[in-house]
Write a protein that holds these residues in place. Sequence first.
Motif, mmCIF file in Angstrom:
data_model
loop_
_atom_site.group_PDB
_atom_site.id
_atom_site.type_symbol
_atom_site.label_atom_id
_atom_site.label_comp_id
_atom_site.label_asym_id
_atom_site.label_seq_id
_atom_site.Cartn_x
_atom_site.Cartn_y
_atom_site.Cartn_z
ATOM 1 N N MET A 167 0.227 -6.263 -9.278
ATOM 2 C CA MET A 167 1.129 -5.600 -8.237
ATOM 3 C C MET A 167 0.285 -5.529 -6.887
ATOM 4 O O MET A 167 -0.760 -5.212 -7.039
ATOM 5 N N ALA A 168 1.054 -5.584 -6.046
ATOM 6 C CA ALA A 168 0.704 -5.404 -4.683
ATOM 7 C C ALA A 168 -0.069 -4.308 -4.389
ATOM 8 O O ALA A 168 -1.168 -3.849 -3.720
ATOM 9 N N ARG A 169 0.277 -3.154 -4.976
ATOM 10 C CA ARG A 169 -0.317 -1.717 -4.689
ATOM 11 C C ARG A 169 -1.591 -1.825 -5.433
ATOM 12 O O ARG A 169 -2.543 -0.743 -4.983
ATOM 13 N N ASP A 170 -1.941 -2.453 -6.316
ATOM 14 C CA ASP A 170 -3.341 -2.419 -6.864
ATOM 15 C C ASP A 170 -4.157 -3.589 -6.456
ATOM 16 O O ASP A 170 -5.375 -3.795 -6.880
ATOM 17 N N LYS A 171 -3.697 -4.565 -5.596
ATOM 18 C CA LYS A 171 -4.754 -5.381 -5.308
ATOM 19 C C LYS A 171 -5.610 -5.266 -4.265
ATOM 20 O O LYS A 171 -5.535 -4.464 -3.432
ATOM 21 N N GLY A 172 -6.649 -5.987 -4.039
ATOM 22 C CA GLY A 172 -7.594 -5.791 -2.985
ATOM 23 C C GLY A 172 -9.008 -5.501 -3.437
ATOM 24 O O GLY A 172 -9.069 -4.480 -4.661
ATOM 25 N N PRO A 173 -10.117 -5.829 -3.024
ATOM 26 C CA PRO A 173 -11.271 -5.324 -3.450
ATOM 27 C C PRO A 173 -11.753 -3.916 -3.021
ATOM 28 O O PRO A 173 -12.472 -3.204 -4.095
ATOM 29 N N GLN A 174 -11.133 -3.367 -2.123
ATOM 30 C CA GLN A 174 -11.349 -1.589 -1.943
ATOM 31 C C GLN A 174 -10.476 -0.944 -3.082
ATOM 32 O O GLN A 174 -11.268 -0.094 -3.447
ATOM 33 N N LYS A 175 -9.484 -1.461 -3.357
ATOM 34 C CA LYS A 175 -8.882 -0.651 -4.551
ATOM 35 C C LYS A 175 -9.548 -0.735 -5.427
ATOM 36 O O LYS A 175 -9.291 0.089 -6.647
ATOM 37 N N ARG A 176 -9.976 -2.031 -6.033
ATOM 38 C CA ARG A 176 -10.599 -2.330 -7.461
ATOM 39 C C ARG A 176 -11.926 -1.385 -7.287
ATOM 40 O O ARG A 176 -12.309 -0.610 -8.565
ATOM 41 N N PHE A 177 -12.661 -1.244 -6.205
ATOM 42 C CA PHE A 177 -13.754 -0.370 -6.208
ATOM 43 C C PHE A 177 -13.298 1.148 -6.236
ATOM 44 O O PHE A 177 -13.949 1.915 -6.945
ATOM 45 N N ALA A 178 -12.230 1.685 -5.704
ATOM 46 C CA ALA A 178 -11.628 2.771 -5.894
ATOM 47 C C ALA A 178 -11.284 3.267 -7.344
ATOM 48 O O ALA A 178 -11.717 4.351 -7.728
ATOM 49 N N ARG A 179 -10.609 2.147 -8.020
ATOM 50 C CA ARG A 179 -10.276 2.691 -9.451
ATOM 51 C C ARG A 179 -11.550 2.532 -10.258
ATOM 52 O O ARG A 179 -11.543 3.502 -10.972
#
Length: 195
Positions: free
Chosen positions: A81-93
């Motif tokens: 989903m758009a809210r979970d995409k991106g390298p920064q959000k992956r790192f935050a997860r």
Amino acid sequence: MFGRKKDEAAAQPAAAEELTETPTQGKGAPTPKRSAQVASRKRPLVHTDRKAARNAARAERLAAQERLRIANETGDDRYMMARDKGPQKRFARNFVDARFMAGEFLMFAIFAFLIFSLVMPSSAEIQVGITFALWGVLGITVLDAFIMTRQLKKRLAAKFGQVERGVLWYAAMRGLQFRKLRVPKPLVKRGQDVG
């Protein structure tokens, strides 16, 4: 003056012969009429076979849901989903999943305090004690989330240069979810270095 025209006239048939010798490239078919082009692009607003259209839409929806489910389990950014995409959000997860967060058990604590307040005798001292204990748990949760977001902000700035808008809030909300119920699923173990 008259001789010049004769030379040019003799040169023109030679040039015409050269042009006919080279093959011409074209589309090989006549241009269709505008009405034929418009008719070929027309599609009905409402399908004539509604059952087939409903089945096709259902199959497409199920395929999209399956892609999303697999992406949430494997961490594939293409289908998330758009809210979970991106390298920064992956790192935050990964940063949140590698930590032990007090907010994970907040709902269980609130449920326990609710049960205690119903079961315990209705004396004012006990009710006040339960209320202060609940506020203490909430305070610890907020303090833990604040410390985590400050650390995450430093790590994101060091790794990516700047922090995208909403990533810290995203991490804080993930920290409030019970680890087994987090979506996308955690890909790192507790205590693991996320780099």
